[in-house]
Scaffold this active site. Structure first.
Site, PDB file in Angstrom:
ATOM      1  N   ASN A 166      -5.540 -10.409  -0.939  1.00  0.00           N
ATOM      2  CA  ASN A 166      -4.423  -9.830  -0.201  1.00  0.00           C
ATOM      3  C   ASN A 166      -3.145  -9.747  -1.019  1.00  0.00           C
ATOM      4  O   ASN A 166      -2.351  -8.827  -0.843  1.00  0.00           O
ATOM      5  CB  ASN A 166      -4.153 -10.661   1.060  1.00  0.00           C
ATOM      6  CG  ASN A 166      -3.028 -10.089   1.898  1.00  0.00           C
ATOM      7  OD1 ASN A 166      -3.156  -9.016   2.467  1.00  0.00           O
ATOM      8  ND2 ASN A 166      -1.904 -10.802   1.959  1.00  0.00           N
ATOM      9  N   ASP A 225       2.127  -8.465  -1.308  1.00  0.00           N
ATOM     10  CA  ASP A 225       0.810  -7.930  -0.962  1.00  0.00           C
ATOM     11  C   ASP A 225       0.391  -6.839  -1.942  1.00  0.00           C
ATOM     12  O   ASP A 225       1.198  -5.973  -2.316  1.00  0.00           O
ATOM     13  CB  ASP A 225       0.844  -7.336   0.447  1.00  0.00           C
ATOM     14  CG  ASP A 225       0.638  -8.388   1.519  1.00  0.00           C
ATOM     15  OD1 ASP A 225       1.128  -9.521   1.341  1.00  0.00           O
ATOM     16  OD2 ASP A 225       0.003  -8.074   2.538  1.00  0.00           O
ATOM     17  N   ASP A 255      -9.321 -15.158   1.366  1.00  0.00           N
ATOM     18  CA  ASP A 255      -8.115 -15.655   2.029  1.00  0.00           C
ATOM     19  C   ASP A 255      -7.430 -14.512   2.772  1.00  0.00           C
ATOM     20  O   ASP A 255      -7.409 -13.370   2.304  1.00  0.00           O
ATOM     21  CB  ASP A 255      -7.172 -16.234   0.970  1.00  0.00           C
ATOM     22  CG  ASP A 255      -5.900 -16.791   1.554  1.00  0.00           C
ATOM     23  OD1 ASP A 255      -5.994 -17.641   2.452  1.00  0.00           O
ATOM     24  OD2 ASP A 255      -4.814 -16.361   1.113  1.00  0.00           O
ATOM     25  N   HIS A 259      -5.509  -9.445   6.893  1.00  0.00           N
ATOM     26  CA  HIS A 259      -4.197  -8.896   6.522  1.00  0.00           C
ATOM     27  C   HIS A 259      -4.253  -7.851   5.410  1.00  0.00           C
ATOM     28  O   HIS A 259      -3.197  -7.423   4.930  1.00  0.00           O
ATOM     29  CB  HIS A 259      -3.284 -10.033   6.045  1.00  0.00           C
ATOM     30  CG  HIS A 259      -2.885 -11.002   7.107  1.00  0.00           C
ATOM     31  ND1 HIS A 259      -1.877 -10.753   8.011  1.00  0.00           N
ATOM     32  CD2 HIS A 259      -3.362 -12.234   7.414  1.00  0.00           C
ATOM     33  CE1 HIS A 259      -1.741 -11.792   8.826  1.00  0.00           C
ATOM     34  NE2 HIS A 259      -2.630 -12.693   8.488  1.00  0.00           N
ATOM     35  N   GLU A 301     -11.462 -15.524   6.067  1.00  0.00           N
ATOM     36  CA  GLU A 301     -10.537 -16.211   6.966  1.00  0.00           C
ATOM     37  C   GLU A 301      -9.948 -15.178   7.915  1.00  0.00           C
ATOM     38  O   GLU A 301      -9.102 -14.371   7.523  1.00  0.00           O
ATOM     39  CB  GLU A 301      -9.427 -16.892   6.175  1.00  0.00           C
ATOM     40  CG  GLU A 301      -8.423 -17.611   7.064  1.00  0.00           C
ATOM     41  CD  GLU A 301      -7.103 -17.905   6.378  1.00  0.00           C
ATOM     42  OE1 GLU A 301      -6.415 -18.852   6.797  1.00  0.00           O
ATOM     43  OE2 GLU A 301      -6.746 -17.178   5.427  1.00  0.00           O
TER      44      GLU A 301
END
Length: 579
Positions: A166, A225, A255, A259, A301
């Site tokens: 990410n 990001d 991870d 997102h 996640e």
């Protein structure tokens, strides 16, 4: 596969039982020591007939029946006396995690490791990467990492590492170049003005000002990001993944998986583009390594509702996601004796992950430790462990959980060093000053003290992990809740396709022994005349259990499996074909 094949052999016997004049009689000694309970209601004379079963072992990937141990390398074992855990220290203690070693003679019994970030980073936690293909110098060099992987594989242990797709560190050369308008400019997400988006993880602006515009960094300004819509970024991350696979790792924990790609202020998480990116990444990883059973794992996640996290598995985006609902449900049930809510949550795993792929855990590196949640109650911690390790899914044990380590926010206090001995100030972790102080209970909750105590939390975890490893189908057999006459008793069936082979799992969530507990299943998949024997805990193995009297519609009515179910306990009764 041998365990699965053995179970299927029992299935065949169930479908074609050999006639017998009478069931095996108990010995005089066991008969004198044990009172055999009988069901309060007797089933119809003709129980449901067992259906035919295809005699083939399930072809499951290795991680479906694994028991994982989550390790923060920095806090596990310091081999060179600098106060920081390292690869060599972890390698020296693999026997304590897996199947035997010098410090804990029995070993915990886990057969897979999840290593929190090991790539080079300026922070203690490692989630802000500055070099994706270099190991963190505090932990050692590339050769020591390779030695760790080789040693783990010699013990038949898999190793999965954290993968930060990410974001990078703001100190990464890519981002420094992007700030200057270089070729990596489009590797990150930019805006000339502040878009004013809400932050999907809480307070604060996810857009951060710089000398060359605003950049998106959902977690903080130090972790910008990546722009995963840019094919060049994706290609580079796939190259990085293959580099680690070439070094021998067995998969990745993605991870912040929900997102990855944003689509406006109101669609910053779980977007279709995020699912698509993960599916392509997983496909690339799988394509480089052959074989479903031995291939790499890609686990994500995805903190949030169970059906949301499960959706990443059912649509093929990920092999597995962490289930963030089961841990709180177990903690609540153990604390309040609430069997009903526990059964609902356990059944929810099957609904959200119908084909498997749920990573289950009590607590992790971002949450208050489970012993803190349980207010230091060792009995409750043992029951929580029993509930996790007999439930559906793939269990993950956070390092130190088996000792009863405590800790709450800030994060450093959830990630304190592992106490190997009872002797301060280094507690066997280091000969120097540790990078972070030990928890307050290190002198009592440590490996050396608990390894010598068969009644300790560590010994309980070791017994449970080994039981889980020797009964791998607990991970994937369908979950069927039973009604109980006692609201403190949670009971479930875990059956093979035949309906007469499997397990009855019971948790007594009460603080008192429960006598004469009657279980009911109006209709179900039970069949034939199965026999019942206590398989766990060891203290009850050999205790006579009543066989379930199966009804014509595959249930049980008023079934009393044991005269007494001990307080705050997990009991597993194994069902096998009867005569």
């Amino acid at each position: 596969m041998l365990a699965a094949a053995s179970a299927l052999a029992l299935v065949a016997a169930a479908c074609n039982p050999t006639p017998s004049a009478s069931p095996d009689a108990p010995s005089k000694a066991s008969a004198a020591a044990t009172v055999v309970p009988t069901p309060s209601l007797v089933a119809a004379a003709s129980p449901r007939v067992c259906p035919p079963v295809l005699l083939s072992a399930p072809d499951l990937p290795w991680w479906r029946t694994a028991v994982f141990y989550e390790v923060f390398v920095r806090s596990f074992a310091d081999s060179n006396g600098d106060g920081i855990g390292d690869f060599d220290g972890l390698r020296e203690h693999l026997g304590d995690i897996g199947d035997g070693g010098d410090t804990i003679k029995a070993g915990l019994g886990a057969n897979a490791l999840w290593l929190m970030p090991v790539a080079k980073s300026p922070s203690y936690h490692g989630y802000d990467v500055t070099d994706y293909t270099a190991v963190e110098p505090d932990y050692g060099d590339l050769e020591s990492f390779k030695s760790l992987i080789a040693a783990a594989h010699q013990r038949n242990m898999k190793v999965v590492i954290d993968f930060e797709a990410n974001h990078t560190s703001s100190e990464h050369p890519w981002f420094k170049d992007a700030l200057q308008g270089g070729k990596h400019r489009d590797w990150y997400v930019w805006s000339d003005t502040d878009p004013g988006w809400p932050n999907p993880i809480g307070a604060g602006n996810p857009w951060h000002a710089s000398e060359s515009g605003y950049y998106y960094g959902v977690f903080w300004e130090g972790m910008p990001d990546l722009n995963l819509r840019n094919p060049a970024v994706t290609k580079e991350l796939e190259k990085v993944a293959n580099t680690w696979l070439d070094l021998g790792v067995d998969g990745f924990r993605i991870d912040a998986a929900k997102h990855l790609i944003e689509d406006g202020p109101d669609q910053q998480v779980n977007t279709p583009e995020t699912h698509a990116w993960l599916e392509a990444f997983r496909g690339n990883v799988d394509a480089t390594r052959a074989g479903l059973a031995s291939g790499p794992l890609v686990v994500g996640e995805v903190a949030g509702p169970e059906l949301t996290s499960g959706g990443y598995v059912t649509d093929g985006s990920l092999d597995m996601t962490f289930d963030f609902e089961i841990g709180p449900a177990i903690a609540n049930a153990v604390s309040h004796g609430d069997a009903g809510s526990l059964l609902v949550s356990q059944a929810g795993i099957g609904k959200a992950y119908p084909q498997g792929g749920a990573g289950t855990f009590l607590s992790n590196h971002d949450q208050p430790r489970i012993m803190t949640q349980l207010r230091g109650d060792v009995t409750a911690a043992k029951l929580a462990a029993g509930t996790l390790l007999t439930a559906p899914g793939t269990p993950f044990v956070y390092y130190g959980e088996e000792l009863g380590m405590t800790g709450t926010k800030p994060d450093e206090q959830i990630r304190t060093p592992y106490p190997w001995t009872a002797s301060g100030p280094g507690y066997g972790f280091t000969t120097a000053t540790p990078w972070e102080p030990f928890g307050d209970d290190a002198a009592t909750a440590n490996a050396a003290t608990e390894a010598g105590d068969p009644g300790s939390l560590l010994s309980t975890y070791a017994d449970l992990v080994r039981f889980r490893r020797s009964h791998p189908d607990l991970a994937f057999r369908p979950f069927v809740a039973l009604d109980s006459s006692n609201p403190r008793i949670a009971a479930s069936l875990r059956l093979t396709e035949s309906g007469s082979v499997g397990y009855l799992v019971i948790q007594n969530l009460g603080a008192e022994d429960a006598s004469g507990v009657a279980l009911t299943l109006r209709s179900g998949e039970l069949c034939g005349t199965p026999k019942a024997t206590v398989a766990y805990p060891a203290s009850l193995v050999g205790t006579a259990a009543a066989a379930p009297a199966v009804t014509a519609i595959g249930g049980v009515d008023g079934y009393v499996p044991l005269a007494t179910i001990p307080a705050s306990s997990t009991v597993v009764i194994q069902l096998a074909p009867g005569g």
